[in-house]
Motif scaffolding. Structure first.
Motif, mmCIF file in Angstrom:
data_model
loop_
_atom_site.group_PDB
_atom_site.id
_atom_site.type_symbol
_atom_site.label_atom_id
_atom_site.label_comp_id
_atom_site.label_asym_id
_atom_site.label_seq_id
_atom_site.Cartn_x
_atom_site.Cartn_y
_atom_site.Cartn_z
ATOM 1 N N GLN A 109 0.843 -1.186 0.000
ATOM 2 C CA GLN A 109 0.000 0.000 0.000
ATOM 3 C C GLN A 109 0.884 1.242 0.000
ATOM 4 O O GLN A 109 1.899 1.297 0.713
ATOM 5 C CB GLN A 109 -0.916 0.007 1.215
ATOM 6 N N ALA A 110 0.508 2.248 -0.789
ATOM 7 C CA ALA A 110 1.365 3.430 -0.911
ATOM 8 C C ALA A 110 0.541 4.684 -1.131
ATOM 9 O O ALA A 110 -0.454 4.676 -1.866
ATOM 10 C CB ALA A 110 2.345 3.248 -2.070
ATOM 11 N N ILE A 111 0.974 5.750 -0.464
ATOM 12 C CA ILE A 111 0.430 7.093 -0.691
ATOM 13 C C ILE A 111 1.488 7.881 -1.455
ATOM 14 O O ILE A 111 2.650 7.930 -1.045
ATOM 15 C CB ILE A 111 0.112 7.803 0.632
ATOM 16 N N ILE A 112 1.098 8.491 -2.559
ATOM 17 C CA ILE A 112 2.042 9.258 -3.370
ATOM 18 C C ILE A 112 2.266 10.624 -2.717
ATOM 19 O O ILE A 112 1.337 11.412 -2.587
ATOM 20 C CB ILE A 112 1.525 9.435 -4.805
ATOM 21 N N LEU A 113 3.496 10.884 -2.308
ATOM 22 C CA LEU A 113 3.819 12.153 -1.659
ATOM 23 C C LEU A 113 4.315 13.203 -2.644
ATOM 24 O O LEU A 113 4.012 14.386 -2.503
ATOM 25 C CB LEU A 113 4.877 11.933 -0.574
ATOM 26 N N SER A 114 5.086 12.789 -3.623
ATOM 27 C CA SER A 114 5.581 13.743 -4.622
ATOM 28 C C SER A 114 5.912 13.022 -5.908
ATOM 29 O O SER A 114 6.272 11.844 -5.909
ATOM 30 C CB SER A 114 6.828 14.486 -4.106
ATOM 31 N N VAL A 115 5.784 13.755 -7.008
ATOM 32 C CA VAL A 115 6.130 13.251 -8.339
ATOM 33 C C VAL A 115 6.994 14.328 -8.997
ATOM 34 O O VAL A 115 6.514 15.422 -9.303
ATOM 35 C CB VAL A 115 4.878 12.971 -9.193
ATOM 36 N N ARG A 116 8.262 14.019 -9.169
ATOM 37 C CA ARG A 116 9.212 15.002 -9.698
ATOM 38 C C ARG A 116 9.716 14.558 -11.065
ATOM 39 O O ARG A 116 10.281 13.476 -11.211
ATOM 40 C CB ARG A 116 10.383 15.187 -8.728
ATOM 41 N N LYS A 117 9.522 15.410 -12.053
ATOM 42 C CA LYS A 117 9.926 15.069 -13.417
ATOM 43 C C LYS A 117 11.440 14.986 -13.521
ATOM 44 O O LYS A 117 12.175 15.821 -13.003
ATOM 45 C CB LYS A 117 9.406 16.124 -14.395
ATOM 46 N N THR A 118 11.902 13.940 -14.207
ATOM 47 C CA THR A 118 13.327 13.781 -14.456
ATOM 48 C C THR A 118 13.500 13.307 -15.895
ATOM 49 O O THR A 118 12.968 12.277 -16.295
ATOM 50 C CB THR A 118 13.969 12.779 -13.474
ATOM 51 N N GLY A 119 14.190 14.074 -16.693
ATOM 52 C CA GLY A 119 14.277 13.766 -18.116
ATOM 53 C C GLY A 119 13.039 14.254 -18.845
ATOM 54 O O GLY A 119 12.206 14.979 -18.302
ATOM 55 N N GLU A 120 12.905 13.831 -20.076
ATOM 56 C CA GLU A 120 11.810 14.319 -20.918
ATOM 57 C C GLU A 120 10.466 13.699 -20.568
ATOM 58 O O GLU A 120 9.435 14.359 -20.640
ATOM 59 C CB GLU A 120 12.127 14.067 -22.398
ATOM 60 N N SER A 121 10.454 12.414 -20.189
ATOM 61 C CA SER A 121 9.169 11.753 -19.999
ATOM 62 C C SER A 121 9.079 10.895 -18.740
ATOM 63 O O SER A 121 8.078 10.215 -18.535
ATOM 64 C CB SER A 121 8.854 10.874 -21.211
ATOM 65 N N ASN A 122 10.098 10.922 -17.888
ATOM 66 C CA ASN A 122 10.097 10.078 -16.697
ATOM 67 C C ASN A 122 9.950 10.924 -15.442
ATOM 68 O O ASN A 122 10.176 12.138 -15.452
ATOM 69 C CB ASN A 122 11.386 9.263 -16.626
ATOM 70 N N SER A 123 9.602 10.260 -14.344
ATOM 71 C CA SER A 123 9.412 10.960 -13.080
ATOM 72 C C SER A 123 9.977 10.128 -11.936
ATOM 73 O O SER A 123 9.946 8.894 -11.981
ATOM 74 C CB SER A 123 7.921 11.234 -12.823
ATOM 75 N N LEU A 124 10.459 10.813 -10.911
ATOM 76 C CA LEU A 124 10.899 10.169 -9.682
ATOM 77 C C LEU A 124 9.777 10.330 -8.659
ATOM 78 O O LEU A 124 9.403 11.452 -8.320
ATOM 79 C CB LEU A 124 12.188 10.795 -9.170
ATOM 80 N N VAL A 125 9.254 9.220 -8.185
ATOM 81 C CA VAL A 125 8.084 9.227 -7.315
ATOM 82 C C VAL A 125 8.494 8.866 -5.890
ATOM 83 O O VAL A 125 9.192 7.866 -5.666
ATOM 84 C CB VAL A 125 7.028 8.218 -7.814
ATOM 85 N N THR A 126 8.079 9.672 -4.942
ATOM 86 C CA THR A 126 8.315 9.399 -3.530
ATOM 87 C C THR A 126 7.006 8.971 -2.891
ATOM 88 O O THR A 126 5.981 9.634 -3.069
ATOM 89 C CB THR A 126 8.864 10.636 -2.808
ATOM 90 N N MET A 127 7.050 7.876 -2.156
ATOM 91 C CA MET A 127 5.843 7.279 -1.580
ATOM 92 C C MET A 127 6.034 6.994 -0.107
ATOM 93 O O MET A 127 7.141 6.720 0.345
ATOM 94 C CB MET A 127 5.532 5.946 -2.283
ATOM 95 N N LEU A 128 4.924 7.038 0.625
ATOM 96 C CA LEU A 128 4.892 6.489 1.979
ATOM 97 C C LEU A 128 4.161 5.159 1.893
ATOM 98 O O LEU A 128 2.997 5.117 1.477
ATOM 99 C CB LEU A 128 4.166 7.424 2.947
ATOM 100 N N THR A 129 4.830 4.075 2.251
ATOM 101 C CA THR A 129 4.232 2.748 2.177
ATOM 102 C C THR A 129 3.945 2.225 3.571
ATOM 103 O O THR A 129 4.566 2.641 4.553
ATOM 104 C CB THR A 129 5.155 1.764 1.439
#
Length: 252
Positions: A41-61
């Motif tokens: 189970q995960a809550i999405i805390l932040s979604v940070r764009k990296t590169g043209e089409s990818n993202s680095l996602v930080t979650m609390l699980t």
């Protein structure tokens, strides 16, 4: 390697600071060639764009605490449309041991919190909660932090903006307890300006059920006093000024 090999911790998941994961944030891999997928189970805390089409996602699980994973795909990606800040659900992660990286392979959303995202005060409140969880490493208790944040987001989504302000005070007071730094109410009265109604509200938070506390009403003066108290105490606990409070005090 045998399928039932002894469970090992893998250091491939990066913490928010870029360092290797702390013990409470590590993923487990049982040594089997085809068993590198993790579901939780995960809550999405932040979604940070990296590169043209990818993202680095930080979650609390709920099991591993704070974790990050790469999300691949452009703007039209189905998965990208699901992995949005403050969404809750079940995440599937694939760990590549050779590259020491993790990627999100699927995400089943259970709560979008659509009404929360339509209100600026609610967004600020949710952002404050997320910042606190991030800067305190989920208080060292993944399951309890997940439960508390999940309830706060659900409640914020369901209530109005006035209810959100009280909900934020309740979240902060309980999170102080989770951190182990919640002071006695009498000590708070010695440090902060608190009228009888505000002090009684804090006592009720510690002694009555969440449903009962939600029914309690406070006047504007009591709310303001409790806001000053909880904001000050949570910044002391975090050991730094919180950006959400500095930039949006009047909004919260």
């Amino acid at each position: 390697m045998q399928k039932n090999a002894i469970c090992r911790y893998l250091p491939g998941f990066a913490c928010l600071s870029g360092r290797k994961l702390a013990p409470g944030c590590r993923f487990r891999y049982n040594g089997g060639v085809g068993e590198r997928n993790t579901r939780m189970q995960a809550i999405i805390l932040s979604v940070r764009k990296t590169g043209e089409s990818n993202s680095l996602v930080t979650m609390l699980t709920d099991r591993e605490g704070l974790c990050t994973g790469m999300l691949y795909g452009g703007p039209k990606s189905r998965l990208r449309s699901l992995v949005q800040q403050f969404n809750s659900g079940t995440v599937w992660l694939y760990e590549d041991k050779a590259r020491q990286s993790a990627k999100i392979t699927d995400y089943a959303v259970s709560a979008i919190h659509e009404r929360l995202k339509a209100s600026l005060p609610k967004i600020w409140a949710a952002s404050l909660a997320a910042e606190i969880v991030l800067k305190t490493q989920a208080a060292g208790d993944a399951e309890a932090a997940f439960t508390l944040l999940s309830a706060f987001l659900d409640g914020t989504d369901a209530t109005d903006e006035n209810g959100t302000r009280l909900g934020t005070i309740r979240f902060l007071w309980r999170y102080l307890g989770l951190l182990g730094v919640q002071p006695p109410v009498e000590d708070c009265r010695g440090r902060f300006q608190l009228n009888g109604e505000a002090a009684a509200y804090l006592e009720a938070l510690n002694s009555r059920s969440p449903g009962e506390v939600r029914k309690l009403l406070l006047d504007a003066q009591s709310v303001f006093q409790l806001k000053n108290l909880t904001f000050s105490l949570i910044e002391e606990a975090a050991g730094r000024q919180l950006n959400t409070i500095a930039c949006g005090f009047s909004m919260l």
